[in-house]
Write an enzyme that holds these catalytic residues in place. Structure first.
Site, PDB file in Angstrom:
ATOM      1  N   GLU A   1      -8.717   5.182  11.779  1.00 42.51           N
ATOM      2  CA  GLU A   1      -8.534   4.651  10.427  1.00 42.51           C
ATOM      3  C   GLU A   1      -8.188   3.168  10.531  1.00 42.51           C
ATOM      4  OE1 GLU A   1      -6.473   6.771   6.845  1.00 42.51           O
ATOM      5  OE2 GLU A   1      -4.950   5.493   7.746  1.00 42.51           O
TER       6      GLU A   1
ATOM      7  N   TYR B   1     -10.754  -0.504   3.026  1.00 43.22           N
ATOM      8  CA  TYR B   1     -10.243   0.681   3.703  1.00 43.22           C
ATOM      9  C   TYR B   1     -11.429   1.334   4.401  1.00 43.22           C
ATOM     10  CZ  TYR B   1      -8.588   5.448   4.393  1.00 43.22           C
ATOM     11  OH  TYR B   1      -8.252   6.649   4.951  1.00 43.22           O
TER      12      TYR B   1
END
Lengths: 293, 393
Positions: B197, B109
Site C-alpha cells: 500500500e 492512494y
C-alpha cells in the site's frame, strides 16, 4: 447416499510415500476406502502399502481408473500437485496440506476455472461418508451413518460436532472439511447446494468462524432459496484474540468487517438455527429436525 | 509478516519504485549526520512501527534542520506509539526513518493486494492519498477505484491507463502510473506479498510519482522460499514468544486473563475461548497444539502456561486424532510439570483417540488432573478453579 464420495470412489494419494501420507493412506484402507495407488515423482514402478506407485497423476488415473486424488504433498510443492491433478482431469481433489502460500492458491484457482474438477481444501481434514468412504485424516470412532450433512472450516470442531450428533442419535450422510485457508476450493454455499440435492441428507450443520464472507454468502443463498432444510450453525471466534492490522485496503475492500456476530446475525435472519454454545450443536440439530418433521 | 516502512521502501526500490532519499537510523547523532548528508530544506522523521496511523498519533515529524532532525529522533526513540491500527498496547519505537521531505503538487492512494474472496490480485487507487482514507471512503467523500486482475495478476495496459485517466492524471503521469503499477505487481508476486500500500503516493512538481509511504505484508506461509526476507523480521518481545512457540508447532497468543488454555485445533481453540468467556472466565492465552507437535513440543507449551504467574488454572480441551492421540498431550503436561517443578489446578477434557491411555499416562507422571466428561463441564470447573484461587490470594 452421500455427496462427493461413496463406496465406489477410487482414490489415489499424491505424496503417499511420505510419513503422513503412509500413515493416513493405511488408515483409509483399514476404514474400507478403495485406495488404488499412489503418486510420487521418481518412485514410479515401485509399490507402497502393497499398491502401485506412479510418477504422474495422469499415469495413475489411466492405470487405476481412479476418480479422486488426495493431496498430501508438503507446502512447497502442494500447488503444483493440485494443478497436476486438475490438468489430469481428476473429478475430485482433496488437499490436506496446511500452509500453502496464498499466491500459489491464486494459481490453483486460475487452473480450476472452466474445469469440472471439484477441489476440497487445502488445509482440510478431508471428507467422510461414514461406513462408505473416508478421504482424509479424521478420527472415525464416533461417526455414524445417517442423514445429517456437515460443512466445516475446522477439523477439530468437526470431530466434536460428529461426536455430539452421534450421541444425539443423529448419524451423518457426509462430513466435508472445506478447508481452513482463506483461498480454497469448494465454497461453503456450493457445498450446501450439493447437500440440498442429496435425497439422503435431511439436515445440515455448518461449522464456521470469523474471517471471510462465505457464511454471509451462504446466508444470502438460504434466505433467497428458502431451502426448507433444517440448518444449524456453530460460528466460533466471538472472543478471538484481536489481530493488529496494517494499512487501509482490507477495510476498504470489505463493506463490513466480518465478525462472528455479523455472521450469526446473517444466518439467524435467514432462518438458520444457531447453536448458542459449541457444546450444544447436537441438541440444537435434534430439535431442528423434530420441528422440521 | 509486516515490514517496516524503511524495509518496504528498500525492497520496492529494487523494482524501480521511486522513494524519497533517506535511511533508517537508530540514534539522534546518526539522524543529524544523515540530514546533513541529504542537504535538503525539510526532513521527515518517521517512527518505524509495523502499523499505520502514525501521522495522526505524533509518530511523524517534519523539521527544517539537521539539529531538529536529531531532536525529533531523540523524542521518538523509546516512545510507545499507539495509533488507530495498533490496539491499546501500541509498539515501542526503536528505529526511525529520516528522509528528504518532498512538497508534492498532489497525492494519490494506491494499493495492490490479494483479495481472498475472489482469489485474485486487486488494484485499489484513488485521488488524494491520506491517513483518513478509510473514513473518507466510508462517508462517500473519497472514491477508490477497484481494478480486478486476470489469471497471473495480468492487467491489460489500456485498463491501467484508463484507471490513471479516471484519477485525473495527465498523459505523462499516466505512463508513469502504468509503469509503477507494473513494478508493484511484479514485487507483490515475486516477494509473496499479500499487500503493498502506497499512501500517499506523491505527484512531484517535476512530474514524477514518488512513494512517500509504503506498507508491505509478506505471506508467512511463503517465507520458506525467501530466507533473505525472513531475516527482516523485527519482532517485539511478545511476538518473539509467539515465534518461539511456532518453532514448537504451537500457535500461541498471550492474553491478559488467568486461565491457561491448551487445545489441539484452531477451531476448537476459538470455541474454547468463547465458552470460557460465556462462563465469565478470562483466558490467559490461546494455545493451539498443531498435529505435528511431539510430546516435547507440547511440554514447551505447558511450561509457558505453568511459568506464567497470572495463570490460576489450566484447561486442556483436546480431541485425539490419528497422528496426535491424547497421550501425546498428557505426556507433554507430565514432562512440563516435572521440568518446571510447578503445578496448577488442571482440568482436562479428553476425547477421541487414546483418551483412556492418556488418563493412565497422567497417573504415571503423578499429574493430579480433574477429568471432565464434556467441554462445558470442563470449562465451568476451570473458571471455578481460577476464581477460587484468585479469592484465596
Amino acid at each position: 447416499m452421500s455427496i462427493l464420495i461413496d463406496a465406489d470412489t477410487r482414490v489415489i494419494c499424491q505424496g503417499m510415500t511420505g510419513r503422513a501420507g503412509t500413515h493416513y493412506s493405511a488408515a483409509m484402507i483399514e476404514y474400507g476406502t478403495r485406495v488404488v495407488g499412489g503418486v510420487r515423482p521418481g518412485k514410479g514402478g515401485s509399490r507402497h502399502l502393497d499398491l502401485p506407485v506412479f510418477d504422474t497423476v495422469a499415469q495413475a488415473m489411466d492405470e487405476t481408473n481412479a476418480n479422486a486424488s488426495m493431496v498430501f504433498v508438503p507446502p512447497d510443492h502442494a500447488a503444483a500437485a493440485m494443478i497436476e491433478a486438475i490438468e489430469a482431469e481428476t473429478p475430485l481433489i482433496v488437499a490436506l496440506t496446511e500452509r500453502v502460500p496464498l499466491h500459489d492458491m491464486i494459481r490453483v484457482r486460475d487452473a480450476l476455472q472452466e474445469t469440472k474438477t471439484v477441489l476440497i481444501g487445502p488445509n482440510s481434514q478431508g471428507i467422510l461418508a461414514p461406513g462408505l468412504c473416508k478421504i482424509g485424516v479424521m478420527a472415525t470412532g464416533s461417526a455414524r451413518k445417517g442423514n445429517v450433512g456437515i460443512i466445516s472450516r475446522s477439523a477439530s470442531l468437526t470431530s466434536e460436532v460428529v461426536a455430539q450428533l452421534s450421541a444425539a442419535g443423529l448419524g451423518q450422510s457426509t462430513s466435508v472439511g472445506i478447508g481452513g485457508d482463506p483461498i480454497h476450493g469448494l465454497a461453503m454455499r456450493d457445498c450446501f447446494k450439493l447437500f440440498l440435492a442429496d435425497p439422503d441428507t435431511h439436515g445440515v450443520v455448518l461449522v464456521g468462524e470469523i474471517g471471510g464472507r462465505e457464511e454471509e454468502e451462504l446466508a444470502e443463498f438460504i434466505a433467497a432459496e428458502n431451502a426448507g432444510m433444517p440448518v444449524v450453525a456453530l460460528i466460533v471466534g466471538r472472543h478471538a484474540p484481536t489481530r493488529r492490522r496494517m494499512g487501509h485496503s482490507g477495510a476498504i475492500i470489505q463493506d463490513a468487517v466480518s465478525s462472528a456476530e455479523g455472521k450469526i446475525r446473517a444466518l439467524a435472519d435467514a432462518g438458520v438455527s444457531i447453536a448458542e454454545s459449541p457444546h450444544l450443536v447436537g441438541e440444537t440439530m435434534r430439535r431442528a429436525m423434530l420441528v422440521a418433521a | 509478516m509486516k515490514l517496516h516502512e524503511y524495509q518496504a521502501k528498500e525492497l520496492l526500490a529494487r523494482y524501480g519504485v521511486l522513494t524519497p532519499r533517506g535511511r533508517m537510523v537508530e540514534a539522534p547523532r546518526d539522524a543529524r549526520r544523515l540530514a546533513e548528508e541529504l542537504g535538503a530544506e525539510r526532513f521527515a522523521v518517521k517512527a518505524q512501527i509495523p502499523a499505520g496511523g502514525r501521522g495522526q498519533s505524533g509518530g511523524v515529524a517534519l523539521v527544517t534542520s539537521p539539529q531538529a532532525a536529531a531532536t525529533a529522533t531523540q523524542q521518538l526513540l523509546g516512545r510507545r506509539l499507539v495509533t488507530n491500527q495498533t490496539g491499546s498496547a501500541g509498539y515501542a519505537v526503536d528505529k526511525v526513518l529520516v528522509e528528504e521531505a518532498l512538497e508534492p503538487s498532489a497525492t494519490l492512494y494506491l494499493s495492490l493486494l490479494i483479495d481472498t474472496a475472489t482469489a485474485s490480485i486487486v488494484i485499489l487507487a484513488g485521488p488524494e492519498g491520506s491517513g483518513d482514507i478509510e473514513e473518507r471512503v466510508r462517508s462517500g467523500e473519497a472514491h477508490v477505484e477497484r481494478l480486478e486482475t486476470g489469471a497471473g495478476g495480468e492487467v491489460p495496459r489500456k485498463d491501467i491507463e484508463a484507471l490513471a485517466e479516471r484519477l485525473g492524471l495527465s498523459r505523462d503521469l499516466q505512463s508513469a502510473f502504468t509503469t509503477l503499477v507494473g513494478q508493484l505487481r511484479t514485487a507483490l508476486i515475486e516477494l509473496d506479498a499479500t499487500l503493498i500500500e502506497i499512501n500517499p503516493l506523491a505527484v512531484t512538481t517535476t512530474g514524477e510519482l514518488v512513494a512517500l509511504d509504503a506498507k508491505m505484508i509478506l505471506d508467512d506461509n511463503a517465507l520458506f522460499r525467501h530466507p533473505d526476507l525472513n531475516a527482516l523480521r523485527d519482532d517485539e518481545d511478545d511476538d518473539k514468544i509467539e515465534m518461539g512457540a511456532q518453532d514448537h508447532q504451537l500457535n500461541y497468543v498471550r492474553l491478559d486473563g488467568d486461565i491457561g488454555i491448551a487445545v489441539n485445533g484452531a477451531g476448537l481453540g476459538l470455541a474454547t475461548l468463547d465458552m470460557v468467556h460465556a462462563a465469565n472466565g478470562r483466558p490467559a492465552n490461546f494455545m493451539d497444539i498443531r498435529t505435528t507437535a511431539t510430546s516435547l513440543d507440547v511440554a514447551h507449551g505447558f511450561a509457558m502456561l505453568l511459568e506464567n504467574p497470572s495463570v490460576r488454572s489450566i484447561l486442556v480441551n483436546v480431541h485425539g486424532g490419528g497422528m496426535q492421540p491424547c497421550d501425546i498431550i498428557a505426556d507433554g503436561l507430565g514432562i512440563a510439570m516435572r521440568r518446571t517443578g510447578r503445578s496448577c489446578p488442571t482440568i482436562v477434557r479428553l476425547a477421541g483417540n487414546n483418551a483412556e491411555y492418556a488418563r493412565f499416562r497422567f497417573k504415571n507422571f503423578g499429574c493430579k488432573v480433574i477429568d471432565c466428561p464434556d467441554m462445558w463441564t470442563a470449562v465451568s470447573r476451570a473458571v471455578d478453579a481460577a476464581q477460587s484461587a484468585g479469592a484465596r490470594q
